[in-house]
Write a protein that holds these residues in place. Sequence first.
Motif, short mmCIF file in Angstrom:
data_model
loop_
_atom_site.label_atom_id
_atom_site.label_comp_id
_atom_site.label_asym_id
_atom_site.label_seq_id
_atom_site.Cartn_x
_atom_site.Cartn_y
_atom_site.Cartn_z
N GLU A 114 -12.92 -20.11 20.58
CA GLU A 114 -14.35 -20.30 20.35
C GLU A 114 -15.18 -19.15 20.91
O GLU A 114 -16.42 -19.16 20.77
CB GLU A 114 -14.81 -21.62 20.99
CG GLU A 114 -14.21 -22.88 20.36
CD GLU A 114 -12.75 -23.09 20.74
OE1 GLU A 114 -11.99 -23.67 19.93
OE2 GLU A 114 -12.37 -22.67 21.86
N GLY A 115 -14.54 -18.18 21.54
CA GLY A 115 -15.27 -17.04 22.08
C GLY A 115 -15.76 -17.22 23.51
O GLY A 115 -16.52 -16.39 24.01
N THR A 116 -15.29 -18.27 24.19
CA THR A 116 -15.68 -18.51 25.57
C THR A 116 -14.86 -17.63 26.51
O THR A 116 -13.65 -17.50 26.34
CB THR A 116 -15.46 -19.99 25.95
OG1 THR A 116 -16.19 -20.81 25.03
CG2 THR A 116 -15.91 -20.27 27.37
N PRO A 117 -15.48 -17.01 27.50
CA PRO A 117 -14.72 -16.17 28.43
C PRO A 117 -13.68 -16.96 29.20
O PRO A 117 -13.91 -18.11 29.60
CB PRO A 117 -15.80 -15.62 29.38
CG PRO A 117 -17.08 -15.72 28.62
CD PRO A 117 -16.94 -16.95 27.78
N ARG A 118 -12.53 -16.32 29.44
CA ARG A 118 -11.48 -16.91 30.29
C ARG A 118 -11.50 -16.30 31.69
O ARG A 118 -10.90 -16.86 32.61
CB ARG A 118 -10.11 -16.68 29.66
CG ARG A 118 -9.88 -17.42 28.35
CD ARG A 118 -8.46 -17.17 27.87
NE ARG A 118 -8.17 -17.77 26.59
CZ ARG A 118 -7.73 -19.01 26.41
NH1 ARG A 118 -7.54 -19.79 27.46
NH2 ARG A 118 -7.48 -19.48 25.21
N LEU A 119 -12.15 -15.14 31.84
CA LEU A 119 -12.32 -14.51 33.15
C LEU A 119 -13.70 -14.89 33.66
O LEU A 119 -14.72 -14.53 33.04
CB LEU A 119 -12.18 -13.00 33.04
CG LEU A 119 -10.82 -12.48 32.54
CD1 LEU A 119 -10.82 -10.97 32.45
CD2 LEU A 119 -9.69 -12.96 33.42
N LEU A 120 -13.75 -15.59 34.78
CA LEU A 120 -14.99 -16.20 35.25
C LEU A 120 -15.23 -15.91 36.72
O LEU A 120 -14.32 -15.53 37.45
CB LEU A 120 -14.90 -17.73 35.06
CG LEU A 120 -14.56 -18.23 33.65
CD1 LEU A 120 -14.20 -19.70 33.71
CD2 LEU A 120 -15.73 -17.99 32.72
N GLU A 121 -16.47 -16.12 37.15
CA GLU A 121 -16.76 -16.03 38.58
C GLU A 121 -16.03 -17.15 39.32
O GLU A 121 -15.47 -16.93 40.40
CB GLU A 121 -18.26 -16.11 38.83
CG GLU A 121 -19.03 -14.88 38.34
CD GLU A 121 -20.44 -14.83 38.91
OE1 GLU A 121 -20.56 -14.73 40.16
OE2 GLU A 121 -21.39 -14.86 38.13
#
Length: 217
Positions: A156-163
């Motif tokens: 869906e285009g959601t980031p997998r690398l997060l704060e």
Amino acid sequence: MSDIQVQRRSRGAMAAMVARDIPDGSFINLGIGMPVLVLDHLGLDRKVMVHSENGVLGMRPLGQDEPVDPEMTNAAKLPVGIRPGASFFHHADSFAMMRGGHLDYAVLGAYQVSATGDLANWSLGEPGVATAVGGAMDLAVGAKQVFVMMEHQTREGTPRLLERCTLPLTGLGAVRRVYTDLATLDVTPQGFLVRDMAEGLTPEALQSCTGAPLRFA
């Protein structure tokens, strides 16, 4: 992010990059999923011993036209070959190796990785969906270094690398390096440090599809 001018890295290309960064003399574990592809890039000319949690040390890729032994598999139940000097052992001994700090590297898949190296790779947190952590927690805390192979974004285009990870965690501060289809990143005390990027990708475009601040080497 538009893919028109960006050549995303294939899983094979990512696996080759991981194999290149594993030094000779290492003992490593390749997790189920994308990481098992790394074995194909560790030929007999490499002095790397590959461990599998089902009780094997010394796996190698099958040679061309080599017959498949149905009893010779990795933890993902995929057929493998065996190097000279390989060994087989009880499942409990295998986990003692994993937990006891005897593996130099573990290469794992992930759903999310945080800027502090937290790993989430066993559950999407969805009710009614069967999950199994397997040996991932043991590897995350037991291996001397943990590398992750993953897609940079969800479908869906959601980031997998997060704060901060939003999914159930496998290990805290476990990840040292991340290989994605868009970039290779180190986890540092200052957050994600980009080592290299896919062809045609700009720093601005990479930042736009990442859920944490990036620094660039």
